[in-house]
Design an enzyme around this catalytic site. Structure first.
Site, PDB file in Angstrom:
ATOM      1  N   HIS A  95      -1.736  -1.849  10.604  1.00 55.99           N
ATOM      2  CA  HIS A  95      -1.257  -3.231  10.614  1.00 55.99           C
ATOM      3  C   HIS A  95      -0.071  -3.358  11.552  1.00 55.99           C
ATOM      4  O   HIS A  95       0.706  -2.414  11.725  1.00 55.99           O
ATOM      5  CB  HIS A  95      -0.806  -3.674   9.212  1.00 55.99           C
ATOM      6  CG  HIS A  95      -1.915  -3.951   8.259  1.00 55.99           C
ATOM      7  ND1 HIS A  95      -2.137  -5.188   7.714  1.00 55.99           N
ATOM      8  CD2 HIS A  95      -2.878  -3.143   7.748  1.00 55.99           C
ATOM      9  CE1 HIS A  95      -3.178  -5.141   6.905  1.00 55.99           C
ATOM     10  NE2 HIS A  95      -3.637  -3.896   6.896  1.00 55.99           N
ATOM     11  N   GLU A 143       0.818  -1.219   0.000  1.00 53.02           N
ATOM     12  CA  GLU A 143       0.000   0.000   0.000  1.00 53.02           C
ATOM     13  C   GLU A 143       0.850   1.266   0.000  1.00 53.02           C
ATOM     14  O   GLU A 143       0.504   2.259   0.629  1.00 53.02           O
ATOM     15  CB  GLU A 143      -0.996   0.003   1.169  1.00 53.02           C
ATOM     16  CG  GLU A 143      -2.076  -1.062   1.028  1.00 53.02           C
ATOM     17  CD  GLU A 143      -3.284  -0.827   1.924  1.00 53.02           C
ATOM     18  OE1 GLU A 143      -3.379   0.260   2.537  1.00 53.02           O
ATOM     19  OE2 GLU A 143      -4.122  -1.733   2.005  1.00 53.02           O
TER      20      GLU A 143
END
Length: 666
Positions: free
Chosen positions: A650, A372
């Site tokens: 995350h 990402e």
């Protein structure tokens, strides 16, 4: 295979690409700011509620019409630039390879890996993976994250600070400690100088390392500490090398001499020991001479003389690699803690390897796969920071527009980035053709990389294969992810076949040391909705160190997807605090996302907590156990990392592999 060091093959196309982006960027930036003003993070909402007299509301009322007016004015130019940009994508390369020539300071920090002759006992390699959510700011806010450009720079700084620290482990072999989590023994190492929660190191090395540390475990208040001096002779808190690498407090030339305050001949277990108080010899309270405590310190391998070549010069940056602190000579981070089973060797534990929840990225990190990294400006900032430690980086990976991705127009690239300490030999990218919904707007795919990690005595290259990917994210699309895994295996086999041909000069085949898959696979091993992915053939070809079988993880395995609603809570605002929360079962239930469970109840903050489990583990590092005949691949340690607390949604993961030929040292 030629590595692409520029997005385009000619300077004219590069000039046209820059011109097209110059037309697009004002409209892009204004649209991003306009949408960002409409979506607030929980931290911004909290600040507004605490300060009702703030001018945020007035700013939004004034800026929104202004942004909208300027956006409309920039649309004609953006349309012209977009048409030119979309046309140019047919000639664009699928990735950008950059190689920075390491300076002297970077080489000293271990940022350059050695390609010396491959020893029979082999080497160990450390792999890391993290989803950093570097979307355009307006899109990142839907994940409760903002300030993408600042986060990109901070992510890079934290990673390189963690990776460049010395590799220190303390193994505790004590029957009284077996009921306590190994990573909670922070009191034993509080005297080792640590950085702040932001992972920053002090700018003034001399002042930071010579001033007294209040929580020094051997520096009692009001007493003369025999080790903690104010000059360069301090064997723990100084910034220079201290002679023998086996003893962190053993000054040069002082082996078993009166100058060494710990290794004085015949005084280790008597009252003359400067650390042992009378009657407390070998007690658990002594951080150095406790029974069963072993301290291991290792530094990066020496750099190779030929590793300093490259096609890019180092960009100017007034900031040094670690803020002025020589991280290989200073114990500036909290050490990693592991339990050691009484009467056993460390490698013969319950899982055969160490596992921990760490506040820092592993020392001497060799390979890092990020997902990402979508925003182009954020990618440049992140790459600039990582180049202080990693000489070789593949970034801007993916396709735009229509090329290579069937009929779906791609506005974003794959978001994958790979950083390596070892030279990259070959790289290849493939785009998944079956994206759906909003995921189809990004060129999600898989990046295959071949790296050289050594040279055998027969002058054969010793290489490794890395597969970096980010699978389809939409829930319920298990068939899409399984199809993507099928493609990953097929493409990977073809890449290894194409790149394993002997070199034309010597005709010698490469020796393969490892084959590793890293990335965000967007399914976990415990959810009933992910049963199809859990039984995929990828787990027969590659081993998941956290997995017992389909639908069952090992007890210590931890979820990696954080609950976005709690990202800014004080309990998880720093790497150290998030680490403590993750070590606690109730904390995990509150701040991790769990598989869907009908029997859920809200906690005191309104979030739902499940009855059991350790959260959704969607970030993976898989490895192939048999890659070379008669060679052995063993896992040494696996880590769940909290160093990016507050910067992404995350947890990061890391794994260290030991590769050996099975031969004896001549």
């Amino acid at each position: 295979m030629v590595l692409h060091t520029s997005p385009y093959s000619s300077a004219f196309l590069r000039c046209l690409s820059s011109l097209s982006w110059g037309f697009i960027f004002p409209c892009y930036w204004l649209l991003d700011r306009l949408l960002s003003s409409c979506v607030a993070t929980s931290l911004e909402k909290r600040r507004r509620s605490q300060d009702p007299c703030s001018f945020v509301t007035l700013y939004v009322l004034v800026s929104t019409p202004l942004y909208l007016l300027l956006l409309l004015a920039s649309l004609p130019f953006a349309l012209l630039g977009f048409l030119l940009w979309a046309t140019l994508q047919a000639a664009r390369h699928p990735y950008l390879y950059t190689h920075r020539r390491p300076d002297k300071h970077q080489a000293e920090q271990g940022g350059v890996a050695s390609l010396a002759d491959w020893r029979p006992q082999g080497r160990s390699f450390c792999f890391g993976s993290s989803n950093v959510c570097l979307l355009p700011d307006s899109l990142a806010r839907f994940n409760n994250l903002s300030e993408t450009q600042r986060r990109a720079r901070e992510v890079g700084k934290r990673i390189r600070n963690g990776a460049s620290r010395p590799q220190i482990k303390i193994y505790i072999d004590s029957p009284t400690n077996t009921s306590i989590s190994a990573t909670s023994f922070s009191s034993l190492v509080t005297g080792f100088r640590r950085t702040s929660s932001l992972g920053q190191r002090p700018d003034n090395t001399a002042e930071a390392e010579t001033e007294p540390v209040t929580d020094c475990p051997i520096h009692t208040a009001g007493s003369d500490c025999p080790l903690h001096t104010t000059g360069p002779n301090c064997p723990i808190h100084s910034t220079g090398d201290q002679g023998s690498s086996d003893c962190p407090v053993h000054v040069a030339g002082g082996e078993n001499t009166p100058e060494c305050p710990l290794h004085t001949a015949g005084s280790q277990n008597n009252s003359d020991c400067p650390l042992h108080t009378t009657g407390a010899q070998n007690s658990p309270d002594c951080p150095m001479h406790a029974s069963g405590v072993q301290i291991s310190i290792s530094a990066p391998e020496p750099d190779s003389p030929e590793a300093g070549t490259g096609n890019h010069q180092r960009e100017g940056d007034a900031e040094s690699l670690t803020g002025g602190v020589s991280s290989n000579n200073t114990l500036s981070h909290r050490t990693s803690m592991f339990k050691k089973h009484t009467g056993r060797k460390r490698r013969q534990g319950d899982d055969g390897f160490d596992h921990e929840i760490s506040a820092f990225f592993p020392a001497n990190l060799d390979f890092l796969c990020l997902q990402e990294v979508f925003d182009h400006r954020a990618m440049s900032r992140l790459r600039h920071q990582l180049h202080h430690y990693f000489p070789y980086i593949l970034s801007d990976v993916g396709r735009y527009a229509w090329k290579g991705c069937c009929s779906h127009f791609k506005f974003l690239n794959s978001g994958v980035m790979l950083a390596s300490r070892y030279p990259i030999l070959d790289a290849h990218y493939e785009c998944y053709p079956n994206g759906r919904g909003e995921d189809a707007l990004a060129a999600k795919g898989v990046l295959f990389v071949k790296v050289q990690v050594g040279t055998s005595h027969q002058e054969q290259r010793v290489v490794g294969y890395l597969t970096c990917t980010h699978l389809h994210a939409i829930e319920g699309d298990a068939a899409v992810r399984c199809e993507q895994l099928d493609l990953l295996l097929a493409w990977g086999a073809e890449f290894r076949k194409m790149t394993s041909r002997p070199s034309e000069e010597k005709g010698l085949e490469d020796q393969v040391a490892f084959d590793v898959v890293l990335g965000d696979l967007n399914f976990d091993n415990c959810s009933s909705e992910d049963k199809l992915e859990q039984q995929h053939a990828v787990f027969t070809q590659y081993k998941d160190p956290c997995r017992l079988g389909p639908g069952e993880d090992k007890p210590w395995a931890l979820g990696t997807l954080l609950d976005t609603s709690g990202l800014y809570d004080e309990e998880v605002s720093s790497p150290e605090s998030l680490q403590k929360v993750m070590e606690n079962e109730e904390g995990r239930k509150e701040y991790l996302v769990f598989p869907t469970n009908k029997n859920q109840c809200p906690n005191q903050k309104g979030r739902k907590i499940p009855l059991k489990g350790n959260g959704r583990r969607i970030d993976y590092i898989l490895y192939r156990e048999e890659v070379q005949q008669d060679w052995k691949v063993d896992i040494e340690e696996f880590s769940f990392i909290t160093q990016l607390a507050g910067l992404t949604d995350h947890l990061s993961v890391a794994m260290r592999l030991a590769v050996s030929t099975g031969e004896e040292e001549p």
